[in-house]
Design a protein around this motif. Structure first.
Motif, short mmCIF file in Angstrom:
data_model
loop_
_atom_site.label_atom_id
_atom_site.label_comp_id
_atom_site.label_asym_id
_atom_site.label_seq_id
_atom_site.Cartn_x
_atom_site.Cartn_y
_atom_site.Cartn_z
N LYS A 1 -10.36 15.11 -41.64
CA LYS A 1 -10.91 13.97 -40.89
C LYS A 1 -11.32 14.39 -39.48
O LYS A 1 -12.39 13.98 -38.98
CB LYS A 1 -9.84 12.87 -40.81
CG LYS A 1 -10.17 11.73 -39.84
CD LYS A 1 -9.03 10.75 -39.75
CE LYS A 1 -9.28 9.78 -38.63
NZ LYS A 1 -9.25 10.30 -37.32
N LYS B 1 -15.07 14.65 -37.98
CA LYS B 1 -15.18 13.60 -36.98
C LYS B 1 -15.43 12.22 -37.64
O LYS B 1 -16.35 11.48 -37.31
CB LYS B 1 -16.31 13.90 -35.98
CG LYS B 1 -16.06 15.17 -35.19
CD LYS B 1 -17.18 15.44 -34.19
CE LYS B 1 -16.94 16.71 -33.40
NZ LYS B 1 -18.02 16.98 -32.42
N GLU C 1 -14.38 8.38 -38.70
CA GLU C 1 -13.69 7.20 -38.17
C GLU C 1 -13.33 6.29 -39.34
O GLU C 1 -14.22 5.89 -40.10
CB GLU C 1 -14.57 6.47 -37.15
CG GLU C 1 -14.84 7.24 -35.90
CD GLU C 1 -13.60 7.45 -35.06
OE1 GLU C 1 -12.64 6.62 -35.22
OE2 GLU C 1 -13.56 8.39 -34.26
N ASP D 1 -12.05 2.86 -41.06
CA ASP D 1 -12.02 1.40 -40.82
C ASP D 1 -10.70 0.84 -41.34
O ASP D 1 -10.50 0.67 -42.55
CB ASP D 1 -13.21 0.76 -41.54
CG ASP D 1 -13.33 -0.71 -41.19
OD1 ASP D 1 -12.57 -1.18 -40.28
OD2 ASP D 1 -14.13 -1.40 -41.81
#
Length: 626
Positions: A617, A621, A623, A625
């Motif tokens: 991760k 990079k 993100e 939710d």
């Protein structure tokens, strides 16, 4: 053809001296006029048809009379009196508050008050049925009623004084009119019959006066109606027939049947009454009034309260001498109960006949109660005094029995429930009593009555001993006497066997509780499981607490509260034994509930298991939710 005018209008009094039955009012008003001490507002209140409006009109005419007499009466010859008698006077205004009860009607009246009278001294405003005014109308009338012009006088008349505002009452001089007595009504009716050339029996006029209930207008209306019915010949019989009143002779005959216990005669007499069209409630009410008059006739001091036809008065006294006051009071109770329940009865005739049957055999029932008819109800019997004797408290029984030591707590007591004499004591429930200690033997007899209670050591209980003072108690009381009942109760108490009370302990309570649970299971009662899960705590010797883990089990136990209470009181021989049910959270009943993880928690759990996921991760990079 001359127009007919009813007697109530034709013979309406025209001066104070002709007003019937209100001398306390007329004398006060005449003195106030003669001494010139007139109030500015009057309130005439009292029953219907007793002369309130009549006195208001006479007062209005008298205060404007140009030549009043020395006694305060109007002359009836001056211009003011003549115009008043003809109904053309401009100084008198009448307002019917029943149909003119709004604020606008009172405001219109207040505007007229501003104008002074053109002739005479006063303008009089008579407001009849003033209690019908609305609250707003009363409030609009307050200021004018408190401070009217010097020439304005207000006369308010009402039959319901309690409905008038206190602010109105405080601004008026109040005169309370009373009901007109029967004698005054009869005398006035005799004068009218003489003027109208009507032949009327005095007994018929007395019946009319009683029917009017103190209202002269009603009496005159009844008189006009019966005169038209009989063509001017008023007799006692046709008056009763027209007014639908049952002749008192029927009640005398009915009472004769009851004195002889002649049920057949009473039933046939009621059949004759029923054929004449009289309703059952009227018969019950009339017979109760008849018995009330008989009861009053027994005492010369209250005989004046008997309002009956004069020709029947001696007959009432003669009949009352044959009856006891106890019988008359009992008969009144029977009739009152029958009259109350008459409306709800389906078979009205049978309901009345049942009351007559009770009355026919009432004398026999009273004689049976009063010692087989040989003792009257009014005889004085020797009074029974209850002497309290001290006996030792259960905790001091060892001193009385001579034992060396006290038994363990919870094994000694006195039971309130006796057993039959000469019968061996059987354990009510063997499983519980086999596990309990044996009760103490019976204590010796209590000390003699002469012994002082102060010498007894320890707490003291009191028992009752029945003795008779004055005369020796009869050995064989007669059947039905109160003395026999007392002897039976006393002998049963003396011959009863005392059962020791079992005080509460944890061990015996659990045994009794488990026995009750077994009964619930045998009956397939769903509350049995809740009883098994409950926890028991002893509070004191006759109180314990039932602890449940939740409200549902508490409701199951509460549903069996009455059977449980009776069971426990019977097992422990203690009718004062009580318990309460409470709810307490318990750790062993705490249920673990698995809460699902959210997105963030699932990711963290995955990272802990697979650390390379977090590295992936970070390198990409990404993100997430959550």
């Amino acid at each position: 053809m001359e127009q007919f005018i009813v007697s109530a209008r034709k013979y309406r009094p025209q001066n104070f001296s002709t007003v019937v039955g209100q001398s306390h009012i007329t004398t006060t008003l005449k003195n106030a006029i003669r001494n010139q001490q007139l109030a500015h507002a009057f309130l005439f209140c009292g029953p219907r048809g007793v002369g309130k409006t009549t006195c208001a009109r006479i007062l209005a005419k008298t205060i404007n009379c140009e030549h009043p007499g020395a006694d305060g009466e109007a002359c009836n010859t001056c211009q003011s009196c003549v115009s008043f008698n003809e109904g053309s006077s401009l100084n008198i205004h009448e307002l019917d508050a029943a149909s003119n009860n709004s604020v606008d009607d009172i405001r219109s009246l207040v505007e007229q008050v501003r104008f002074a009278p053109q002739a005479g001294k006063y303008k009089v405003y008579i407001v009849d049925e003033v209690h019908m005014l609305s609250t707003s109308a009363f409030n609009a009338f307050l200021k004018t009623l408190e401070e009217p012009p010097p020439y304005a006088i207000f006369i308010l008349a009402t039959t319901e004084k309690h409905k008038i505002l206190p602010t109105i009452l405080s601004r008026c001089q109040i005169f309370d009119f009373k009901r007109i007595t029967t004698n005054d009504t009869v005398e006035h009716l005799e004068e009218i019959c003489e003027k109208e050339s009507i032949h009327a029996d005095k007994a018929a006029l007395q019946v009319i006066a009683q029917k009017s209930e103190g209202c002269m207008r009603d009496a005159l209306s009844i008189l006009d109606k019966i005169v038209s019915f009989t063509n001017g010949e008023l007799s006692y019989q046709n008056t009763l027939e027209h007014l639908n009143i049952l002749d008192a002779d029927y009640y005398f005959r009915m009472m004769d049947c009851m004195l002889k216990q002649d049920l057949a005669g009473a039933m046939l007499l009621y059949e004759d009454i029923n054929r004449k069209g009289f309703e059952g409630d009227l018969v019950l009410n009339g017979f109760a009034d008849f018995i009330r008059n008989l009861l009053l006739s027994k005492d010369a001091k209250v005989a004046v309260l008997v309002d009956v036809v004069e020709s029947f008065r001696n007959r009432y006294v003669e009949m009352a001498s044959q009856l006891s006051a106890g019988y008359l009071v009992s008969a009144l109770n029977v009739l009152a109960e029958a009259e109350i329940n008459y409306k709800g009865a389906r078979n009205k005739r049978l309901h009345v006949e049942l009351a007559l049957i009770k009355l026919c055999y009432l004398q026999q029932a009273i004689e049976l109660v009063s010692d087989t008819g040989k003792k009257k109800l009014t005889e004085t019997r020797p009074m029974n005094f209850r002497v309290l004797q001290p006996i030792a408290h259960p905790e001091s029984l060892q001193q009385l029995s001579g034992s060396d030591r006290m038994p363990p707590a919870g094994q000694v007591g006195l039971a309130p429930k006796p057993q039959q004499p000469n019968q061996p004591q059987q354990p009510l429930h063997q499983p519980l009593h086999q596990s309990l200690p044996q009760p103490l033997p019976q204590p010796p007899a209590p000390p003699a009555p002469s012994a002082s209670p102060a010498k007894t050591k320890g707490p003291v209980l009191m028992i009752e001993e029945n003795i008779v003072t004055g005369k020796a108690k009869p050995s064989t009381p007669k059947l039905g006497s109160l003395e026999k009942l007392r002897q039976q109760v006393s002998s049963s108490a003396q011959n009863s066997t005392v059962i020791p009370t079992i005080f509460l302990t944890d061990e015996v309570l659990k045994l009794a509780w488990q026995e009750f649970v077994e009964q619930l299971k045998a009956n397939r009662n769903p509350a049995a499981q809740s009883f098994e899960l409950a926890e028991l705590r002893v509070v004191d010797r006759q109180t314990f607490t039932v602890v449940t883990p939740n409200n549902l089990q508490q409701k199951f136990i509460d549903s069996e509260r009455i059977p449980l209470s009776e069971f426990m009181q019977q097992r422990f021989h203690n009718r004062y034994l009580t318990f309460s049910v409470i709810v307490e959270q318990r750790d062993d009943f705490t249920m673990s509930v698995e809460i699902p993880l959210n997105s963030k928690e699932r990711f963290q759990q995955m990272v802990e298991q697979y650390p390379l996921v977090k590295e992936l991760k970070d390198r990409l990079k990404l993100e997430l939710d959550y």
